[in-house]
Write a protein that holds these residues in place. Structure first.
Motif, mmCIF file in Angstrom:
data_model
loop_
_atom_site.group_PDB
_atom_site.id
_atom_site.type_symbol
_atom_site.label_atom_id
_atom_site.label_comp_id
_atom_site.label_asym_id
_atom_site.label_seq_id
_atom_site.Cartn_x
_atom_site.Cartn_y
_atom_site.Cartn_z
ATOM 1 N N LEU A 133 64.034 64.682 92.147
ATOM 2 C CA LEU A 133 65.418 64.629 91.684
ATOM 3 C C LEU A 133 65.508 64.639 90.164
ATOM 4 C CD1 LEU A 133 67.087 62.104 94.137
ATOM 5 C CD2 LEU A 133 67.440 64.558 93.997
ATOM 6 N N ILE A 134 64.461 64.223 89.506
ATOM 7 C CA ILE A 134 64.458 64.243 88.042
ATOM 8 C C ILE A 134 64.576 65.680 87.542
ATOM 9 C CG2 ILE A 134 63.075 63.703 86.001
ATOM 10 C CD1 ILE A 134 62.038 61.271 87.454
ATOM 11 N N LEU A 135 64.140 66.660 88.342
ATOM 12 C CA LEU A 135 64.287 68.066 87.951
ATOM 13 C C LEU A 135 65.750 68.472 87.829
ATOM 14 C CD1 LEU A 135 61.439 69.758 89.981
ATOM 15 C CD2 LEU A 135 61.574 69.465 87.520
ATOM 16 N N GLY A 136 66.648 67.646 88.326
ATOM 17 C CA GLY A 136 68.079 67.882 88.151
ATOM 18 C C GLY A 136 68.472 67.904 86.685
ATOM 19 N N VAL A 137 67.612 67.382 85.825
ATOM 20 C CA VAL A 137 67.853 67.431 84.381
ATOM 21 C C VAL A 137 67.977 68.880 83.925
ATOM 22 C CG1 VAL A 137 66.765 66.996 82.132
ATOM 23 C CG2 VAL A 137 66.755 65.236 83.885
ATOM 24 N N TYR A 138 67.241 69.782 84.551
ATOM 25 C CA TYR A 138 67.342 71.198 84.218
ATOM 26 C C TYR A 138 68.461 71.877 84.995
ATOM 27 C CZ TYR A 138 62.808 71.074 81.883
ATOM 28 O OH TYR A 138 61.778 70.802 81.032
ATOM 29 N N ILE A 139 68.574 71.582 86.268
ATOM 30 C CA ILE A 139 69.464 72.321 87.149
ATOM 31 C C ILE A 139 70.941 72.055 86.850
ATOM 32 C CG2 ILE A 139 70.127 72.623 89.566
ATOM 33 C CD1 ILE A 139 67.161 71.972 90.230
ATOM 34 N N VAL A 140 71.331 70.803 86.704
ATOM 35 C CA VAL A 140 72.740 70.456 86.526
ATOM 36 C C VAL A 140 73.320 71.031 85.228
ATOM 37 C CG1 VAL A 140 74.354 68.536 86.251
ATOM 38 C CG2 VAL A 140 72.595 68.442 88.022
ATOM 39 N N GLU A 145 50.639 57.567 93.520
ATOM 40 C CA GLU A 145 50.411 58.832 94.222
ATOM 41 C C GLU A 145 51.516 59.080 95.241
ATOM 42 O OE1 GLU A 145 46.485 58.632 95.837
ATOM 43 O OE2 GLU A 145 45.530 58.846 93.874
ATOM 44 N N GLU A 146 51.935 58.018 95.916
ATOM 45 C CA GLU A 146 53.050 58.140 96.856
ATOM 46 C C GLU A 146 54.335 58.482 96.110
ATOM 47 O OE1 GLU A 146 55.549 55.120 99.656
ATOM 48 O OE2 GLU A 146 53.367 54.912 99.656
ATOM 49 N N TYR A 147 54.518 57.878 94.934
ATOM 50 C CA TYR A 147 55.701 58.155 94.111
ATOM 51 C C TYR A 147 55.742 59.616 93.673
ATOM 52 C CZ TYR A 147 58.673 58.248 89.983
ATOM 53 O OH TYR A 147 59.618 58.577 89.062
ATOM 54 N N ASP A 148 54.572 60.191 93.355
ATOM 55 C CA ASP A 148 54.519 61.587 92.927
ATOM 56 C C ASP A 148 55.000 62.541 94.014
ATOM 57 O OD1 ASP A 148 53.645 60.973 90.401
ATOM 58 O OD2 ASP A 148 51.514 61.219 90.893
ATOM 59 N N ARG A 149 54.873 62.141 95.269
ATOM 60 C CA ARG A 149 55.325 62.986 96.375
ATOM 61 C C ARG A 149 56.740 62.645 96.834
ATOM 62 N NH1 ARG A 149 50.014 61.494 98.110
ATOM 63 N NH2 ARG A 149 51.026 59.935 99.428
ATOM 64 N N SER A 150 57.391 61.681 96.195
ATOM 65 C CA SER A 150 58.686 61.190 96.662
ATOM 66 C C SER A 150 59.837 62.091 96.217
ATOM 67 C CB SER A 150 58.928 59.776 96.142
ATOM 68 O OG SER A 150 59.164 59.796 94.756
ATOM 69 N N LEU A 151 60.974 61.890 96.863
ATOM 70 C CA LEU A 151 62.176 62.643 96.536
ATOM 71 C C LEU A 151 62.698 62.267 95.156
ATOM 72 C CD1 LEU A 151 64.402 64.594 97.415
ATOM 73 C CD2 LEU A 151 65.574 62.650 98.447
ATOM 74 N N ARG A 152 62.557 61.008 94.776
ATOM 75 C CA ARG A 152 63.044 60.559 93.469
ATOM 76 C C ARG A 152 62.393 61.357 92.336
ATOM 77 N NH1 ARG A 152 65.387 55.860 91.396
ATOM 78 N NH2 ARG A 152 65.327 54.940 93.460
ATOM 79 N N ARG A 153 61.129 61.619 92.465
ATOM 80 C CA ARG A 153 60.407 62.376 91.444
ATOM 81 C C ARG A 153 60.975 63.786 91.332
ATOM 82 N NH1 ARG A 153 57.109 62.248 87.067
ATOM 83 N NH2 ARG A 153 55.517 63.814 87.189
#
Length: 88
Positions: free
Chosen positions: A66-73, A56-64
């Protein structure tokens, strides 16, 4: 115009597959790390509750996020290339 639409749809599907795979892999790695951490601690309580709280803490983390960068970059790079080739 149809070729561009087909490219956008296929690109979105490909990026979605990459995003889902990367997300599942990252979550599995985090789960295993939490299990190892629980095993090393002497008095950690119930293992499932510890792992659940960590995820649950991981779901709120920045790392999670950053994976959206798969779309953005890739979209930004392709858009920039198209602009530079056509308008400069």
């Amino acid at each position: 115009m149809i070729a561009l639409l087909r490219f956008v749809i296929l690109g979105f599907v490909a990026l979605s597959v990459v995003y889902i795979s990367l997300s599942l892999y990252s979550r599995a790695v985090r789960r295993e790390r939490l299990k190892r951490e629980w095993d090393q601690e002497a008095d950690a309580g119930e293992r499932d509750a510890f792992v659940r709280a960590g995820l649950e803490e991981y779901d709120r983390s920045l790392r999670r996020k950053l994976i959206l960068g798969v779309y953005i970059v890739p979209i930004t790079v392709i858009g920039t290339i198209i602009y530079v080739i056509n308008y400069t």
